[in-house]
Scaffold this motif. Structure first.
Motif, short mmCIF file in Angstrom:
data_model
loop_
_atom_site.label_atom_id
_atom_site.label_comp_id
_atom_site.label_asym_id
_atom_site.label_seq_id
_atom_site.Cartn_x
_atom_site.Cartn_y
_atom_site.Cartn_z
N ASP A 216 0.93 -1.28 -0.03
CA ASP A 216 -0.07 0.10 -0.16
C ASP A 216 0.75 1.54 0.09
OD1 ASP A 216 -3.04 -0.05 0.09
OD2 ASP A 216 -2.87 1.33 1.59
N THR A 217 1.96 1.16 0.69
CA THR A 217 3.05 2.44 0.73
C THR A 217 3.56 2.71 -0.70
OG1 THR A 217 3.43 1.81 3.08
CG2 THR A 217 4.86 3.28 1.83
N LEU A 218 3.97 1.49 -1.24
CA LEU A 218 4.66 1.51 -2.80
C LEU A 218 3.56 2.25 -3.50
CD1 LEU A 218 6.56 -1.73 -3.01
CD2 LEU A 218 7.48 0.61 -2.79
N ARG A 219 2.15 1.91 -3.42
CA ARG A 219 1.03 2.28 -4.40
C ARG A 219 1.06 3.45 -3.97
NH1 ARG A 219 -4.13 -1.18 -4.46
NH2 ARG A 219 -3.24 -2.01 -6.26
N ASP A 220 1.18 4.25 -2.68
CA ASP A 220 0.94 5.68 -2.67
C ASP A 220 2.17 6.24 -3.03
OD1 ASP A 220 -1.33 5.30 -1.31
OD2 ASP A 220 -0.59 5.08 0.74
N ALA A 221 3.33 5.79 -3.33
CA ALA A 221 4.48 6.44 -3.71
C ALA A 221 4.68 6.44 -5.05
CB ALA A 221 5.77 5.81 -3.11
N ALA A 222 3.93 5.59 -5.95
CA ALA A 222 3.98 5.51 -7.33
C ALA A 222 2.77 5.07 -7.66
CB ALA A 222 5.22 4.30 -7.67
N PRO A 223 1.70 5.77 -7.65
CA PRO A 223 0.33 5.43 -8.11
C PRO A 223 0.22 5.02 -9.58
CG PRO A 223 0.26 7.94 -7.79
CD PRO A 223 1.93 7.25 -7.15
#
Length: 444
Positions: free
Chosen positions: A392-399
């Motif tokens: 989820d953190t990676l998705r927020d960082a690289a949507p």
């Protein structure tokens, strides 16, 4: 997809990849508090050195307040996408009393599988990435970022690092090699992971232990109060009774009852819990577990009523459920069912969000084709009852990134987190081939 060049090259690399995996399994890289730190740091350095042998210059990257990650960046040729490859090098504890047949940190081959803690979860993921990049002699036709985490199994500090350094994880595609097929040789893509929330509940009833003969029947026993509270979390079939938690029916690949009984080691004659398909129970419905209790051990039992009792309650939540809302509802439920006006303290222990993957992205479609080529059969979609909080953190960082979740941790025999964990190297070989085919296709 054309695998005529990559397939024989990866096959030729596998003896060295197996040697690397054995060496990694021999390092007890348990990042939990109270375990030695030297093997964890040794493991991070081994990963750096292994990538270097295959032409990739990686580095040990300090993570504030935690164990380091291993990172690397291969710049993308002009006009080509960047792929981030994720795995983790830390492992679960492996106490002998779990029932290990061999020493968990002595890599052992039996029936074509490598046994040892971390052989599957998730040093096999590192092996997949090593083989993939070695197939291109360390010079892939796309940009590559590598993130090998050192605290996935415990309290991760990498999430805060990603939030503070989003530029370090920018990619068009994120390949997470911390999953697996249901059965060796039958490829799947994971498209949903349940989240995980935990709460600690403590009950207090008396100032001190008192004689059960003199006071039992009138004075409240804390252990009995806690048992009554915990029993309200599920119905007679074992379904979660915490109100307001998302629940659904799984529409992808099925998970047979026979497979579940075998994989989980359900004893003969014991019923399964929950309702609906097994796949739905595992991947798209909530579940509640009592992970631990502070109560009087049987060997220390005496004729007294206990003044306090405590438990850790965990709830797996399906994709679509807000984890903060879920842990709040779990804690509210526990408070609301406390009997006899006992004193209750409930506090949050862990919140890990669920994750869901769109299936219409270009990389997802290319990986489906790559797996079909590598395995020679159609690819199905599955979920996972576990969680990987970093996603989820990676998705927020690289949507903008398209996620692909794969791995060599087959559900049938890998036994991750349990005794006698193992991996089939053919899964590593085929997953590495599929990943290399994906990279090749993304460059075209």
């Amino acid at each position: 997809m054309d695998d005529s060049t990559l397939r024989p090259k990866i096959a030729a690399l596998m003896p060295q990849i197996r040697d690397d995996l054995e060496a990694m399994v021999a390092l007890p890289s348990c990042a939990f508090p109270g375990f030695p730190s030297d093997p964890v740091h040794a493991m991070s350095q081994y990963v750096v050195d292994a990538f270097a042998r295959y032409g990739v210059q990686a580095q040990v990257t300090p993570i504030p307040d935690g164990y380091p990650a291993v990172t690397a960046e291969i710049p993308a040729p002009e006009g080509k996408p960047t792929v981030l490859l994720y795995a983790h090098y830390d492992v679960q504890p492996a106490p002998k009393e779990q029932g290990w047949h061999t020493d968990p940190f002595t890599p052992t081959w039996k029936d074509g599988r490598l046994f040892g803690r971390g052989a599957a979860d998730d040093k096999s993921g590192i092996a997949i990435h090593l083989a993939t990049l070695a197939a291109f002699d360390g010079k892939p036709p796309v940009g590559v970022r590598i993130v090998i985490e050192g605290e996935e199994e415990t309290i991760s500090h990498l999430e805060a690092w990603v939030e503070a350094n989003p530029d370090q994880v920018q990619a068009d595609v994120m390949v997470v090699a911390d999953m697996g097929n249901l059965t060796v040789g039958e490829p799947v893509l994971s498209i949903g992971l349940r989240g995980h929330v935990k709460a600690v509940v403590e009950v207090r009833t008396l100032a001190q232990p008192v004689h059960s003969g003199l006071f039992g029947g009138a004075a409240p026993d804390a252990q009995m109060a806690l048992i009554k509270m915990l029993a309200t979390l599920i119905d007679d079939d074992g379904n979660c009774l915490v109100e307001g938690i998302a629940s659904g029916a799984w529409e992808g690949a099925d998970y047979s009852e026979e497979m579940l009984r075998t994989n989980a080691g359900v004893l003969d004659g014991v019923d399964l819990v929950g309702t609906g398909t097994v796949a739905s129970r595992l991947w798209s419905k909530p579940s509640v577990s009592v992970l631990g209790m502070d109560a009087t051990p049987v060997a220390e039992a005496s004729n007294v009523l206990q003044p306090t009792a405590r438990a850790v309650v965990a709830m797996r939540i399906p994709p679509g459920q807000d984890p903060r809302d879920a842990v709040t509802k779990l804690m509210d439920h526990l408070r609301s069912v406390a009997p006899w006006n006992v004193q209750v303290d409930v506090h949050e222990d862990k919140v890990s969000p669920p994750f869901s993957q769109e299936t219409d992205g270009r990389a997802f479609g290319l990986m489906r084709d790559a797996l079909a080529t590598a395995y020679g059969r159609d690819v199905e979609t599955v979920g996972s009852g576990g969680s990987i909080p970093l996603l989820d953190t990676l998705r927020d960082a690289a949507p903008q990134a398209d996620f692909v979740l794969i791995g060599a941790e087959d559900a049938a025999l890998a036994n991750i987190h349990g005794p006698n964990e193992s991996v089939d190297p053919s899964e590593i070989e085929r997953m590495a081939l599929a990943q290399a085919l994906l990279i090749q296709a993304l460059a075209e």
